[in-house]
Design an enzyme around this catalytic site. Structure first.
Site, PDB file in Angstrom:
ATOM      1  N   CYS A   5      90.096 -60.264 -87.439  1.00  0.00           N
ATOM      2  CA  CYS A   5      89.666 -59.561 -88.658  1.00  0.00           C
ATOM      3  C   CYS A   5      88.636 -60.409 -89.394  1.00  0.00           C
ATOM      4  CB  CYS A   5      90.886 -59.296 -89.554  1.00  0.00           C
ATOM      5  SG  CYS A   5      90.444 -58.738 -91.206  1.00  0.00           S
ATOM      6  N   CYS A   8      89.780 -61.678 -92.798  1.00  0.00           N
ATOM      7  CA  CYS A   8      90.749 -62.772 -92.651  1.00  0.00           C
ATOM      8  C   CYS A   8      90.031 -64.075 -92.283  1.00  0.00           C
ATOM      9  CB  CYS A   8      91.796 -62.437 -91.590  1.00  0.00           C
ATOM     10  SG  CYS A   8      93.100 -61.329 -92.164  1.00  0.00           S
ATOM     11  N   ASP A  31      78.460 -58.330-100.444  1.00  0.00           N
ATOM     12  CA  ASP A  31      78.422 -57.537 -99.214  1.00  0.00           C
ATOM     13  C   ASP A  31      77.146 -57.890 -98.434  1.00  0.00           C
ATOM     14  OD1 ASP A  31      79.864 -54.540 -98.436  1.00  0.00           O
ATOM     15  OD2 ASP A  31      78.006 -55.113 -97.429  1.00  0.00           O
ATOM     16  N   HIS A  47      96.323 -59.828 -95.410  1.00  0.00           N
ATOM     17  CA  HIS A  47      95.797 -58.778 -94.538  1.00  0.00           C
ATOM     18  C   HIS A  47      96.609 -57.505 -94.711  1.00  0.00           C
ATOM     19  CE1 HIS A  47      93.711 -57.035 -91.075  1.00  0.00           C
ATOM     20  NE2 HIS A  47      94.892 -56.479 -90.792  1.00  0.00           N
ATOM     21  N   ASN A  87      87.213 -47.093 -99.361  1.00  0.00           N
ATOM     22  CA  ASN A  87      87.244 -46.212 -98.199  1.00  0.00           C
ATOM     23  C   ASN A  87      88.590 -46.391 -97.493  1.00  0.00           C
ATOM     24  OD1 ASN A  87      84.557 -45.164 -98.368  1.00  0.00           O
ATOM     25  ND2 ASN A  87      83.788 -47.104 -97.555  1.00  0.00           N
ATOM     26  N   GLY A  93      84.665 -43.662 -93.556  1.00  0.00           N
ATOM     27  CA  GLY A  93      83.664 -44.725 -93.467  1.00  0.00           C
ATOM     28  C   GLY A  93      84.224 -46.121 -93.590  1.00  0.00           C
ATOM     29  N   HIS A  98      90.607 -54.171 -93.324  1.00  0.00           N
ATOM     30  CA  HIS A  98      91.275 -55.107 -94.237  1.00  0.00           C
ATOM     31  C   HIS A  98      90.906 -54.590 -95.618  1.00  0.00           C
ATOM     32  CE1 HIS A  98      92.295 -59.553 -95.323  1.00  0.00           C
ATOM     33  NE2 HIS A  98      92.134 -58.878 -96.458  1.00  0.00           N
ATOM     34  N   HIS A 100      89.786 -53.419 -99.086  1.00  0.00           N
ATOM     35  CA  HIS A 100      88.803 -54.020 -99.997  1.00  0.00           C
ATOM     36  C   HIS A 100      88.314 -52.974-100.977  1.00  0.00           C
ATOM     37  CE1 HIS A 100      86.853 -52.554 -96.329  1.00  0.00           C
ATOM     38  NE2 HIS A 100      85.843 -52.185 -97.107  1.00  0.00           N
ATOM     39  N   HIS A 102      85.032 -51.917-103.120  1.00  0.00           N
ATOM     40  CA  HIS A 102      83.598 -52.115-103.347  1.00  0.00           C
ATOM     41  C   HIS A 102      83.323 -52.080-104.851  1.00  0.00           C
ATOM     42  CE1 HIS A 102      82.204 -51.307 -99.141  1.00  0.00           C
ATOM     43  NE2 HIS A 102      83.342 -50.624 -99.089  1.00  0.00           N
TER      44      HIS A 102
END
Ligand code: 5GP
Ligand code: ZN
Length: 113
Positions: A5, A8, A31, A47, A87, A93, A98, A100, A102
Site C-alpha cells: 500500500c 502505508c 497530492d 491502514h 472516494n 474513482g 487506504h 483518505h 481530499h
C-alpha cells in the site's frame, strides 16, 4: 501496515511525500497529481481500506480527522473556502485503497464587474 500500500509506505517513511502536517494518528501530505491549486490528503496512519471498512473503534479517530482538517486549512490559508472529498470504491474513482480525505482549495475569487 500493508506492504503493497503506497500510503502505508509513506506512513512508514519508505516512500517520500511532501508533508504538510502530522499528528499521532494522521499524516497530511500534498497530492502528486493536484486537482486544485491546493490539494492535500488527510491520511490515517492506520491502514483502513475505505469508509466501508471503518469499525466502531475507528469512528472517534475519524471525528478527529475534521480537527486535523481545521488545523490544515488554517495552516494553508484556505479556511474561507475549501472542499473535503472522500472516494469510496473503484466505481467512485478510489485509486488508493487506504482511506483518505481530499482537501481542495486555493481558488481565486472572481472579481465582480
Ligand atoms: P483516490 O482516487 O483514491 O481518491 O485518490 C488517490 C490520490 O492519491 C490521487 O489524487 C493521487 O494523485 C494520489 N496519489 C497516488 N499515489 C500517490 C503518491 O505516491 N504520493 C502522493 N503524494 N499522492 C499520491
Ligand atoms: Zn495502507
Amino acid at each position: 501496515m500493508k506492504k503493497d500500500c503506497i500510503f502505508c509506505q509513506i506512513v512508514a517513511g519508505e516512500s517520500p511525500a511532501k508533508m504538510v502536517y502530522e499528528t499521532e494518528e494522521f499524516l497530511v501530505f500534498t497530492d502528486i497529481h493536484p486537482k486544485a491549486p491546493v490539494h492535500v490528503l488527510i491520511v490515517p496512519r492506520k491502514h483502513i481500506v475505505s469508509v466501508n471498512e471503518l469499525e466502531k473503534d475507528d469512528l472517534a479517530m475519524m471525528g478527529r480527522a475534521y480537527q486535523v482538517a481545521q488545523e490544515v486549512v488554517q495552516k494553508l490559508g484556505i479556511r474561507d473556502g475549501y472542499q473535503l472529498h472522500i472516494n469510496v470504491g473503484e466505481k467512485a474513482g478510489q485509486l488508493v485503497d487506504h482511506l483518505h480525505i481530499h482537501v481542495w482549495g486555493g481558488w481565486k475569487v472572481k472579481q465582480a464587474g
